[in-house]
Design an enzyme around this catalytic site. Structure first.
Site, PDB file in Angstrom:
ATOM      1  N   TYR A 117      -5.114 -53.020 -81.769  1.00  0.00           N
ATOM      2  CA  TYR A 117      -4.147 -53.703 -82.627  1.00  0.00           C
ATOM      3  C   TYR A 117      -4.350 -55.219 -82.646  1.00  0.00           C
ATOM      4  O   TYR A 117      -3.543 -55.943 -83.216  1.00  0.00           O
ATOM      5  CB  TYR A 117      -2.715 -53.419 -82.157  1.00  0.00           C
ATOM      6  CG  TYR A 117      -2.213 -52.031 -82.471  1.00  0.00           C
ATOM      7  CD1 TYR A 117      -3.090 -51.000 -82.806  1.00  0.00           C
ATOM      8  CD2 TYR A 117      -0.862 -51.751 -82.439  1.00  0.00           C
ATOM      9  CE1 TYR A 117      -2.626 -49.728 -83.078  1.00  0.00           C
ATOM     10  CE2 TYR A 117      -0.391 -50.487 -82.718  1.00  0.00           C
ATOM     11  CZ  TYR A 117      -1.275 -49.476 -83.026  1.00  0.00           C
ATOM     12  OH  TYR A 117      -0.802 -48.217 -83.305  1.00  0.00           O
ATOM     13  N   LYS A 162      -7.211 -43.973 -70.857  1.00  0.00           N
ATOM     14  CA  LYS A 162      -8.225 -42.948 -71.145  1.00  0.00           C
ATOM     15  C   LYS A 162      -9.517 -43.436 -70.477  1.00  0.00           C
ATOM     16  O   LYS A 162     -10.573 -43.575 -71.114  1.00  0.00           O
ATOM     17  CB  LYS A 162      -8.373 -42.808 -72.674  1.00  0.00           C
ATOM     18  CG  LYS A 162      -9.228 -41.667 -73.121  1.00  0.00           C
ATOM     19  CD  LYS A 162      -8.491 -40.347 -73.178  1.00  0.00           C
ATOM     20  CE  LYS A 162      -9.461 -39.224 -73.491  1.00  0.00           C
ATOM     21  NZ  LYS A 162      -8.862 -37.896 -73.408  1.00  0.00           N
ATOM     22  N   ASP A 183      -3.705 -38.166 -72.923  1.00  0.00           N
ATOM     23  CA  ASP A 183      -3.443 -36.860 -73.545  1.00  0.00           C
ATOM     24  C   ASP A 183      -2.599 -35.987 -72.610  1.00  0.00           C
ATOM     25  O   ASP A 183      -1.634 -35.337 -73.030  1.00  0.00           O
ATOM     26  CB  ASP A 183      -4.729 -36.153 -73.996  1.00  0.00           C
ATOM     27  CG  ASP A 183      -5.914 -36.416 -73.091  1.00  0.00           C
ATOM     28  OD1 ASP A 183      -5.762 -37.179 -72.116  1.00  0.00           O
ATOM     29  OD2 ASP A 183      -6.994 -35.861 -73.340  1.00  0.00           O
ATOM     30  N   ASP A 201       2.336 -47.671 -78.605  1.00  0.00           N
ATOM     31  CA  ASP A 201       2.957 -47.486 -79.914  1.00  0.00           C
ATOM     32  C   ASP A 201       3.253 -46.004 -80.143  1.00  0.00           C
ATOM     33  O   ASP A 201       4.362 -45.615 -80.513  1.00  0.00           O
ATOM     34  CB  ASP A 201       2.003 -48.027 -80.996  1.00  0.00           C
ATOM     35  CG  ASP A 201       2.667 -48.095 -82.354  1.00  0.00           C
ATOM     36  OD1 ASP A 201       3.905 -47.989 -82.424  1.00  0.00           O
ATOM     37  OD2 ASP A 201       1.943 -48.243 -83.356  1.00  0.00           O
TER      38      ASP A 201
END
Ligand code: NAD
Length: 359
Positions: A123, A190, A223, A247
């Site tokens: 972002y 991740k 995840d 987000d």
């Protein structure tokens, strides 16, 4: 008296701002409100959706409560919300997600706080458009330096994750946990796939955690985190996340507690803080005295805590919770049937909250 800038916004913003101001004043918090404009309404008058005096007021007071603002489409103006965050370096986005009795939801016992990094990651706004010279130049360079080849018809978004920003946000999460009696911080990433960005995030999270031996620390791959939050959200407390995951998981968590009507938030930096709901300006309901003021009022609760007015914050939160739990003087979105004729307006829900504060 404490000076606070009240940005009244546009769309449903002004009516919610007024309801919130009245509720906060009823707690006796002694706020000196400095009313400031922003949004499409003021753009018509002043030629800009964010007048300099509004920015100056937030800078001067260091604290603002902001009602939603429409992002004007096709005017050349960037999102005012993003601009304010960057201009005031509000690097931390705080999103508490708490179950309130009486709000329709699949879960009943959730009390999570998401801390999202606000300045980096995908972002950051560093993007290269497919086919443009700079994009092709970058692809050439990358293809020269990497075995994996990028196709010439790719667009590229850059994901910077720095030691400086990661350390700052993880410290913020731990400090928040300590100050608010929280027990655990979970760092989300991740790192198994993106070793040099999320891997760095995880390393720094672990290092910072060593300075907070009184708070439990753990990490989760994003995840798995999503599944865990849906299956056993009660196991989690404070989550700290890079911008993109933050987000997405903010909305997931808002969904766990019943949606936008009760989702408050704050953007906080070293120089100031802006408190605002997760929801937008819902222009189709503007001026109808119809929508739910609770998310902005609960953002006001966060603001009161931020400025040290803890008792007033508790009083206001309890009053909101009581009105929601009774389910009588609530707006249409909180009724089982959205066409329920007994639903009250924005202003009447605020009146009910004020009655609870005064009793
Ligand atoms: P929105 O949140 O304004 O509205 C979506 C729908 O959610 C509404 O139609 C309504 O049904 C419901 N809703 C929202 N707030 C509600 C409330 N308080 N009570 C009851 N129902 C409510 O989202 P959108 O329509 O995607 O965005 C409208 C504008 O708001 C856009 O210009 C967007 O950029 C802006 N926006 C601003 C902020 C902000 O100021 N922080 C945040 C999100 C969106």
């Amino acid at each position: 008296m404490t000076n606070v800038t009240l940005i009244t916004g546009d769309g449903i913003g002004p009516e919610i701002a007024e309801a919130t101001r009245r509720c906060i004043d009823a707690t006796g918090a002694a706020i000196n409100w400095e009313i400031a404009e922003a949004g499409v309404d003021v753009m018509a008058k002043k030629g800009t959706p964010l007048p300099q005096e509004t920015i100056d007021s937030v800078r001067k007071n260091g604290v603002a409560l902001k009602s939603p603002i429409t992002t004007p489409v096709g005017t050349g103006f960037r999102s005012i919300n993003v601009f304010l965050r960057q201009e005031l370096e509000l690097y931390a986005c705080l999103r508490p997600c708490k179950s309130y009795k009486g709000v329709r939801s699949r879960y009943s016992d959730i009390d999570l706080v998401l801390v999202r990094e606000n300045t980096e990651d995908l972002y950051a706004g560093i993007e290269f458009e497919k086919g443009k010279d700079d994009c092709l130049e970058l692809i050439n360079w990358l293809n020269k330096h990497n075995k994996r080849q990028i196709k010439n018809d790719a667009g590229i978004s850059i994901k910077p994750i720095s030691v400086t920003a990661t350390e700052k946000i993880v410290r913020f999460a731990f400090d928040y946990a300590r100050k608010n009696g929280r027990k655990k911080v979970t760092s989300v990433h991740k790192a198994n796939i993106m070793k040099f960005t999320d891997g760095l995030w995880l390393d720094i999270s672990r290092q910072v955690a060593k300075d907070y031996s009184d708070i439990e620390f753990e990490d989760r791959i994003v995840d798995n985190m999503c599944m865990q939050l849906v299956q056993k959200p009660e196991l989690y407390d404070v989550l700290v996340l890079p911008n993109l995951y933050g987000d997405i998981l903010s909305d997931l968590c808002a969904g766990l507690v019943g949606g936008l009507g009760v989702a408050p938030g704050a953007n906080i930096g070293d120089k100031g803080a802006i408190f605002e709901a997760t929801h937008g300006s819902a222009p189709k309901y503007a001026g109808q005295n119809k929508v739910n003021p609770c998310a902005v009022i609960l953002s006001g609760v966060l603001m009161l805590r931020h400025i040290g007015k803890t008792e007033e914050a508790e009083l206001l939160e309890k009053a909101v919770a009581a009105v929601i739990a009774e389910g009588k003087d609530v707006t249409y979105d909180m009724k089982d049937d959205r066409n329920d004729p007994t639903a009250v307006g924005t202003s009447q829900m605020a009146d009910a909250i004020i009655r609870k504060i005064e009793n």
